[in-house]
Design a protein around this motif. Structure first.
Motif, PDB file in Angstrom:
ATOM      1  N   ASP A 126      63.309  33.723  76.504  1.00  0.00           N
ATOM      2  CA  ASP A 126      64.346  32.632  76.978  1.00  0.00           C
ATOM      3  C   ASP A 126      65.274  32.481  75.335  1.00  0.00           C
ATOM      4  N   CYS A 127      64.311  32.792  74.251  1.00  0.00           N
ATOM      5  CA  CYS A 127      65.135  32.690  72.812  1.00  0.00           C
ATOM      6  C   CYS A 127      66.521  33.242  73.002  1.00  0.00           C
ATOM      7  N   ASN A 128      67.546  32.617  72.507  1.00  0.00           N
ATOM      8  CA  ASN A 128      68.651  33.167  72.279  1.00  0.00           C
ATOM      9  C   ASN A 128      68.915  34.078  71.316  1.00  0.00           C
ATOM     10  N   ARG A 129      68.003  34.430  70.722  1.00  0.00           N
ATOM     11  CA  ARG A 129      67.987  35.577  69.745  1.00  0.00           C
ATOM     12  C   ARG A 129      67.076  36.886  70.073  1.00  0.00           C
ATOM     13  N   SER A 130      66.438  36.704  71.123  1.00  0.00           N
ATOM     14  CA  SER A 130      65.653  37.805  71.803  1.00  0.00           C
ATOM     15  C   SER A 130      66.406  39.193  71.580  1.00  0.00           C
ATOM     16  N   GLU A 131      67.673  39.256  71.671  1.00  0.00           N
ATOM     17  CA  GLU A 131      68.114  40.729  71.977  1.00  0.00           C
ATOM     18  C   GLU A 131      68.375  41.275  70.640  1.00  0.00           C
ATOM     19  N   CYS A 132      68.682  40.428  69.518  1.00  0.00           N
ATOM     20  CA  CYS A 132      69.056  40.800  68.029  1.00  0.00           C
ATOM     21  C   CYS A 132      68.142  40.206  66.868  1.00  0.00           C
ATOM     22  N   CYS A 133      67.094  39.997  67.574  1.00  0.00           N
ATOM     23  CA  CYS A 133      65.687  39.562  66.409  1.00  0.00           C
ATOM     24  C   CYS A 133      65.081  40.749  66.040  1.00  0.00           C
ATOM     25  N   ALA A 134      65.135  41.075  64.638  1.00  0.00           N
ATOM     26  CA  ALA A 134      64.244  42.229  64.230  1.00  0.00           C
ATOM     27  C   ALA A 134      63.147  42.246  63.991  1.00  0.00           C
ATOM     28  N   THR A 135      62.456  40.986  64.159  1.00  0.00           N
ATOM     29  CA  THR A 135      60.872  40.758  64.164  1.00  0.00           C
ATOM     30  C   THR A 135      60.222  40.835  65.497  1.00  0.00           C
ATOM     31  N   ARG A 136      61.320  40.567  66.283  1.00  0.00           N
ATOM     32  CA  ARG A 136      60.731  40.581  67.847  1.00  0.00           C
ATOM     33  C   ARG A 136      59.728  41.680  68.369  1.00  0.00           C
ATOM     34  N   PRO A 137      60.079  43.068  67.874  1.00  0.00           N
ATOM     35  CA  PRO A 137      58.920  44.002  68.120  1.00  0.00           C
ATOM     36  C   PRO A 137      57.754  43.959  67.490  1.00  0.00           C
ATOM     37  N   MET A 138      57.672  43.200  66.236  1.00  0.00           N
ATOM     38  CA  MET A 138      56.390  43.351  65.649  1.00  0.00           C
ATOM     39  C   MET A 138      55.569  42.410  66.162  1.00  0.00           C
ATOM     40  N   TRP A 139      56.132  41.111  66.744  1.00  0.00           N
ATOM     41  CA  TRP A 139      55.603  40.017  67.345  1.00  0.00           C
ATOM     42  C   TRP A 139      54.814  40.730  68.706  1.00  0.00           C
ATOM     43  N   GLN A 140      55.614  41.593  69.280  1.00  0.00           N
ATOM     44  CA  GLN A 140      55.320  41.957  70.477  1.00  0.00           C
ATOM     45  C   GLN A 140      54.149  43.100  70.425  1.00  0.00           C
ATOM     46  N   GLY A 141      54.154  43.735  69.239  1.00  0.00           N
ATOM     47  CA  GLY A 141      53.346  44.491  69.246  1.00  0.00           C
ATOM     48  C   GLY A 141      51.752  43.921  68.747  1.00  0.00           C
ATOM     49  N   LEU A 142      51.845  42.651  67.828  1.00  0.00           N
ATOM     50  CA  LEU A 142      50.680  41.926  67.791  1.00  0.00           C
ATOM     51  C   LEU A 142      50.258  41.567  68.936  1.00  0.00           C
ATOM     52  N   ASP A 143      51.023  40.946  69.958  1.00  0.00           N
ATOM     53  CA  ASP A 143      50.351  40.409  71.112  1.00  0.00           C
ATOM     54  C   ASP A 143      49.669  41.465  72.052  1.00  0.00           C
ATOM     55  N   GLU A 144      50.371  42.686  72.027  1.00  0.00           N
ATOM     56  CA  GLU A 144      49.624  43.842  72.607  1.00  0.00           C
ATOM     57  C   GLU A 144      48.217  44.112  71.936  1.00  0.00           C
ATOM     58  N   LEU A 145      48.232  43.858  70.685  1.00  0.00           N
ATOM     59  CA  LEU A 145      46.964  44.351  70.010  1.00  0.00           C
ATOM     60  C   LEU A 145      45.890  43.206  70.427  1.00  0.00           C
ATOM     61  N   VAL A 146      46.382  41.842  70.219  1.00  0.00           N
ATOM     62  CA  VAL A 146      45.381  41.070  70.845  1.00  0.00           C
ATOM     63  C   VAL A 146      44.913  41.064  72.192  1.00  0.00           C
ATOM     64  N   GLN A 147      45.687  41.365  73.103  1.00  0.00           N
ATOM     65  CA  GLN A 147      45.485  41.532  74.456  1.00  0.00           C
ATOM     66  C   GLN A 147      44.400  42.559  74.592  1.00  0.00           C
ATOM     67  N   ASN A 148      44.904  43.671  73.991  1.00  0.00           N
ATOM     68  CA  ASN A 148      44.112  44.961  74.084  1.00  0.00           C
ATOM     69  C   ASN A 148      42.732  44.551  73.545  1.00  0.00           C
ATOM     70  N   TYR A 149      42.631  43.875  72.635  1.00  0.00           N
ATOM     71  CA  TYR A 149      41.222  43.624  71.858  1.00  0.00           C
ATOM     72  C   TYR A 149      40.166  42.669  72.873  1.00  0.00           C
ATOM     73  N   PHE A 150      40.917  41.776  73.464  1.00  0.00           N
ATOM     74  CA  PHE A 150      40.053  40.845  74.438  1.00  0.00           C
ATOM     75  C   PHE A 150      39.867  41.552  75.608  1.00  0.00           C
ATOM     76  N   GLN A 151      40.862  42.373  76.015  1.00  0.00           N
ATOM     77  CA  GLN A 151      40.579  42.994  77.291  1.00  0.00           C
ATOM     78  C   GLN A 151      39.568  44.115  77.252  1.00  0.00           C
ATOM     79  N   ASN A 152      39.137  44.529  76.091  1.00  0.00           N
ATOM     80  CA  ASN A 152      38.012  45.411  75.874  1.00  0.00           C
ATOM     81  C   ASN A 152      36.595  44.713  75.584  1.00  0.00           C
ATOM     82  N   ILE A 153      36.536  43.509  75.586  1.00  0.00           N
ATOM     83  CA  ILE A 153      35.566  42.834  75.597  1.00  0.00           C
ATOM     84  C   ILE A 153      34.944  42.067  76.824  1.00  0.00           C
ATOM     85  N   THR A 154      33.729  42.444  77.230  1.00  0.00           N
ATOM     86  CA  THR A 154      33.288  41.858  78.583  1.00  0.00           C
ATOM     87  C   THR A 154      32.243  40.672  78.298  1.00  0.00           C
ATOM     88  N   LEU A 155      31.926  39.814  79.285  1.00  0.00           N
ATOM     89  CA  LEU A 155      30.928  39.048  79.209  1.00  0.00           C
ATOM     90  C   LEU A 155      29.488  39.828  78.878  1.00  0.00           C
TER      91      LEU A 155
END
Length: 132
Positions: A95-124
């Motif tokens: 929804d960000c009006n700068r999402s198409e031209c933001c140079a930092t967006r891929p970095m944040w997406q990469g960090l989000d993937e790392l966080v998601q994958n980290y927690f996805q690999n830990i079970t109760l």
């Protein structure tokens, strides 16, 4: 990313249930006392977990909550995604009006993937192995 008390408490109560799978249904009051969480607040968390089918709820005299799957099938990601509404590290989204031209967006997406994958690999089950 800051995990709210709802997310932290949900993980704690899911671990408490995982630790007592042989005990059947555990009353809400007992869980609240054991985990030192307000019964009213815990009730709202348990309702959320129950509606998402992460726990099974039983009402009545011998009622309470229990896990409805083996502990190995619950990931930290599944619990936190539910309670936190996602694991995004920053407020960037489509929804960000700068999402198409933001140079930092891929970095944040990469960090989000790392966080998601980290927690996805830990079970109760993994967390139970680490308990003191």
């Amino acid at each position: 990313m800051i995990v709210s008390s709802k997310g932290r408490y949900a993980l704690r109560v899911m671990l408490a249930l995982a630790n007592r799978t042989e005990d059947g249904y555990i009353p809400l009051k007992e869980l609240a006392q054991q985990e030192q969480i307000s019964q009213k607040y815990l009730e709202s968390i348990m309702t959320l977990l129950s509606k998402a089918d992460l726990v099974d709820a039983s009402h009545g005299k011998k009622g309470g909550y229990r896990l409805n799957k083996p502990v190995e099938e619950y990931t930290v990601a599944s619990i936190l995604n539910l309670t936190e509404g996602g694991l995004s590290t920053v407020g960037c989204d489509h929804d960000c009006n700068r999402s198409e031209c933001c140079a930092t967006r891929p970095m944040w997406q990469g960090l989000d993937e790392l966080v998601q994958n980290y927690f996805q690999n830990i079970t109760l089950a993994d967390l139970l192995k680490n308990k003191p």
